[in-house]
Design a protein around this motif. Sequence first.
Motif, PDB file in Angstrom:
ATOM      1  N   ALA A 119      13.405   2.457  -0.121  1.00  0.00           N
ATOM      2  CA  ALA A 119      13.256   3.018   1.219  1.00  0.00           C
ATOM      3  C   ALA A 119      11.958   2.563   1.865  1.00  0.00           C
ATOM      4  O   ALA A 119      11.890   2.369   3.086  1.00  0.00           O
ATOM      5  CB  ALA A 119      13.309   4.543   1.150  1.00  0.00           C
ATOM      6  N   ILE A 120      10.933   2.339   1.065  1.00  0.00           N
ATOM      7  CA  ILE A 120       9.646   1.889   1.590  1.00  0.00           C
ATOM      8  C   ILE A 120       9.661   0.394   1.872  1.00  0.00           C
ATOM      9  O   ILE A 120       9.138  -0.075   2.880  1.00  0.00           O
ATOM     10  CB  ILE A 120       8.523   2.234   0.594  1.00  0.00           C
ATOM     11  CG1 ILE A 120       8.349   3.749   0.513  1.00  0.00           C
ATOM     12  CG2 ILE A 120       7.212   1.578   0.996  1.00  0.00           C
ATOM     13  CD1 ILE A 120       7.411   4.202  -0.569  1.00  0.00           C
ATOM     14  N   VAL A 163      11.314  10.398 -16.985  1.00  0.00           N
ATOM     15  CA  VAL A 163      11.431  10.014 -15.569  1.00  0.00           C
ATOM     16  C   VAL A 163      12.606   9.065 -15.388  1.00  0.00           C
ATOM     17  O   VAL A 163      12.743   8.080 -16.127  1.00  0.00           O
ATOM     18  CB  VAL A 163      10.133   9.341 -15.092  1.00  0.00           C
ATOM     19  CG1 VAL A 163      10.228   9.003 -13.614  1.00  0.00           C
ATOM     20  CG2 VAL A 163       8.935  10.236 -15.371  1.00  0.00           C
ATOM     21  N   ASP A 164      13.441   9.334 -14.394  1.00  0.00           N
ATOM     22  CA  ASP A 164      14.587   8.488 -14.079  1.00  0.00           C
ATOM     23  C   ASP A 164      14.116   7.277 -13.270  1.00  0.00           C
ATOM     24  O   ASP A 164      13.715   7.428 -12.115  1.00  0.00           O
ATOM     25  CB  ASP A 164      15.611   9.284 -13.271  1.00  0.00           C
ATOM     26  CG  ASP A 164      16.878   8.497 -12.988  1.00  0.00           C
ATOM     27  OD1 ASP A 164      16.908   7.277 -13.247  1.00  0.00           O
ATOM     28  OD2 ASP A 164      17.849   9.099 -12.485  1.00  0.00           O
ATOM     29  N   PRO A 165      14.155   6.060 -13.817  1.00  0.00           N
ATOM     30  CA  PRO A 165      13.676   4.895 -13.071  1.00  0.00           C
ATOM     31  C   PRO A 165      14.532   4.560 -11.860  1.00  0.00           C
ATOM     32  O   PRO A 165      14.045   3.976 -10.898  1.00  0.00           O
ATOM     33  CB  PRO A 165      13.709   3.773 -14.115  1.00  0.00           C
ATOM     34  CG  PRO A 165      14.732   4.210 -15.104  1.00  0.00           C
ATOM     35  CD  PRO A 165      14.638   5.695 -15.164  1.00  0.00           C
ATOM     36  N   ASN A 166      15.809   4.935 -11.889  1.00  0.00           N
ATOM     37  CA  ASN A 166      16.682   4.628 -10.757  1.00  0.00           C
ATOM     38  C   ASN A 166      16.315   5.442  -9.519  1.00  0.00           C
ATOM     39  O   ASN A 166      16.367   4.936  -8.395  1.00  0.00           O
ATOM     40  CB  ASN A 166      18.144   4.884 -11.146  1.00  0.00           C
ATOM     41  CG  ASN A 166      18.647   3.892 -12.173  1.00  0.00           C
ATOM     42  OD1 ASN A 166      18.653   2.692 -11.938  1.00  0.00           O
ATOM     43  ND2 ASN A 166      19.043   4.393 -13.331  1.00  0.00           N
ATOM     44  N   ARG A 167      15.915   6.688  -9.713  1.00  0.00           N
ATOM     45  CA  ARG A 167      15.506   7.493  -8.569  1.00  0.00           C
ATOM     46  C   ARG A 167      14.176   7.017  -8.000  1.00  0.00           C
ATOM     47  O   ARG A 167      13.969   7.014  -6.789  1.00  0.00           O
ATOM     48  CB  ARG A 167      15.426   8.966  -8.969  1.00  0.00           C
ATOM     49  CG  ARG A 167      16.791   9.564  -9.279  1.00  0.00           C
ATOM     50  CD  ARG A 167      16.710  11.014  -9.702  1.00  0.00           C
ATOM     51  NE  ARG A 167      16.195  11.874  -8.643  1.00  0.00           N
ATOM     52  CZ  ARG A 167      16.030  13.189  -8.773  1.00  0.00           C
ATOM     53  NH1 ARG A 167      16.333  13.767  -9.925  1.00  0.00           N
ATOM     54  NH2 ARG A 167      15.557  13.901  -7.786  1.00  0.00           N
ATOM     55  N   LEU A 168      13.286   6.591  -8.877  1.00  0.00           N
ATOM     56  CA  LEU A 168      12.025   6.018  -8.413  1.00  0.00           C
ATOM     57  C   LEU A 168      12.277   4.696  -7.694  1.00  0.00           C
ATOM     58  O   LEU A 168      11.654   4.399  -6.675  1.00  0.00           O
ATOM     59  CB  LEU A 168      11.083   5.815  -9.592  1.00  0.00           C
ATOM     60  CG  LEU A 168       9.672   5.307  -9.290  1.00  0.00           C
ATOM     61  CD1 LEU A 168       8.976   6.187  -8.265  1.00  0.00           C
ATOM     62  CD2 LEU A 168       8.845   5.229 -10.560  1.00  0.00           C
ATOM     63  N   SER A 169      13.220   3.910  -8.191  1.00  0.00           N
ATOM     64  CA  SER A 169      13.575   2.646  -7.542  1.00  0.00           C
ATOM     65  C   SER A 169      14.132   2.884  -6.145  1.00  0.00           C
ATOM     66  O   SER A 169      13.847   2.129  -5.208  1.00  0.00           O
ATOM     67  CB  SER A 169      14.601   1.894  -8.396  1.00  0.00           C
ATOM     68  OG  SER A 169      14.057   1.508  -9.639  1.00  0.00           O
ATOM     69  N   ALA A 170      14.944   3.934  -5.988  1.00  0.00           N
ATOM     70  CA  ALA A 170      15.501   4.250  -4.674  1.00  0.00           C
ATOM     71  C   ALA A 170      14.402   4.584  -3.683  1.00  0.00           C
ATOM     72  O   ALA A 170      14.467   4.207  -2.502  1.00  0.00           O
ATOM     73  CB  ALA A 170      16.491   5.409  -4.799  1.00  0.00           C
ATOM     74  N   GLY A 171      13.375   5.292  -4.123  1.00  0.00           N
ATOM     75  CA  GLY A 171      12.257   5.600  -3.252  1.00  0.00           C
ATOM     76  C   GLY A 171      11.490   4.351  -2.843  1.00  0.00           C
ATOM     77  O   GLY A 171      11.089   4.201  -1.688  1.00  0.00           O
ATOM     78  N   LEU A 172      11.296   3.426  -3.783  1.00  0.00           N
ATOM     79  CA  LEU A 172      10.631   2.171  -3.457  1.00  0.00           C
ATOM     80  C   LEU A 172      11.458   1.344  -2.478  1.00  0.00           C
ATOM     81  O   LEU A 172      10.909   0.676  -1.605  1.00  0.00           O
ATOM     82  CB  LEU A 172      10.380   1.365  -4.735  1.00  0.00           C
ATOM     83  CG  LEU A 172       9.346   1.930  -5.713  1.00  0.00           C
ATOM     84  CD1 LEU A 172       9.310   1.098  -6.979  1.00  0.00           C
ATOM     85  CD2 LEU A 172       7.962   1.995  -5.072  1.00  0.00           C
ATOM     86  N   ASP A 185       0.831  -1.204   0.000  1.00  0.00           N
ATOM     87  CA  ASP A 185       0.000   0.000   0.000  1.00  0.00           C
ATOM     88  C   ASP A 185       0.868   1.259   0.000  1.00  0.00           C
ATOM     89  O   ASP A 185       0.601   2.218  -0.721  1.00  0.00           O
ATOM     90  CB  ASP A 185      -0.924   0.002   1.214  1.00  0.00           C
ATOM     91  CG  ASP A 185      -2.046  -1.017   1.092  1.00  0.00           C
ATOM     92  OD1 ASP A 185      -2.335  -1.438  -0.045  1.00  0.00           O
ATOM     93  OD2 ASP A 185      -2.621  -1.401   2.131  1.00  0.00           O
ATOM     94  N   ALA A 186       1.929   1.251   0.829  1.00  0.00           N
ATOM     95  CA  ALA A 186       2.815   2.412   0.907  1.00  0.00           C
ATOM     96  C   ALA A 186       3.554   2.623  -0.412  1.00  0.00           C
ATOM     97  O   ALA A 186       3.689   3.759  -0.885  1.00  0.00           O
ATOM     98  CB  ALA A 186       3.813   2.232   2.049  1.00  0.00           C
TER      99      ALA A 186
END
Length: 281
Positions: free
Chosen positions: A213-214, A202-211, A63-64
Motif C-alpha cells: 500500500a505504501i 508475525v504474519d509476513p503476508n500481512r506486513l507485505s500487504a502494508g508495504l 522513508d514511509a
Amino acid sequence: MQREQAHVALTRGVPIRTAAPRRFGALVLAALTVPLLVLVVFAWLAWRDTWNSAERELARSADAAAEYAQRVLDIHRLAADLTNHVLRGLSDAEVRAREGDLHRELRQLLPSLPGVNTVVVLDREAEVLLTANVYPVPRGTRFADREWVVALREPDAPDLHISAVTTGRLDNNVFFGVSRRRAETGNGLPVGAYDGLINVSVDPNRLSAGLAAIAGPQGDVASLVRADGALLARSGGFPVPVPQIPANSRLRDVAQAGEIPGPSWDRRSACRPTSGRARPA
C-alpha cells in the motif's frame, strides 16, 4: 606580355574561386551538427531531471516503508513486553496450572496486534508453556533448535531477536518471530539468568500487504530484510520458498553495515531504482 599577365591572373584566381564551396560545406555541417548537439544536451538534462525526480520519490517511499515497518515491529515488541507483564511473578508450574485463563487473556489481545498470528511462551528447557491460539498445549513440545531459542540462551543475548521466516510446528502458519527473554518470573532464578522466552509470531503476508500500500501501483518494491539477507516481507508478494538476498547485493551490504541508505539500484534487475532500508536483526 599582357596575355601572360592575364593568364597568370586567371590562374591565380582559381583557388580563390574554389574556396567558397568548402566554406559552404563547413557551414552546412555546422548547421546540422549544432542542433543535434543541442538536442543531445537537452535530452541528457531531461533524463537527469527525470532520474532525480524518481530518486526523490523513491526516497520518500523508502522513508514511509521504513517508518511503517518500524511501527509494526515496535507493536510486536510491545506485545512481548505485555505478555511478560501478564506472566510476571508466575512460576512455570503456576503458568501450567492457569493455562486456560492465561490462554484466553492472550487470545483477546490478538485482534489489537496487527499481523500477529500468536504468542508463544517457552520455559528455560524450550518446552511450550502457553500459546495464544492453541489450547491445551501438547505436553513435551520443545523448540530447542529454533534460532531465537539458541540466540536468547547466550550470555550476550540481544534484548530483542527477529528470526527468519519459518513455519509453525503447532499450527503450520508461516511467520517470523519477534522474541525476548522472560523476566521477573517466579522460578527463583538469579536476576539476569535465562528463564525461557516469549515469541510473538508475525504474519509476513500481512506486513507485505502494508508495504504494498505504501509502495504504490508504479511497480516499486519495498522489502524488509534482515542483516544476513533473510527476506522478512516484500510489497511485491511473499514467495514460497522464501528467497535470500544475494550475497553480492548492495542491499545486503548496507544491511550488514547498519546503514540507512537512499535509493539504489541493482544492475541485475531491469535498471529500476529500488529502495533500500534495512536494520540489523
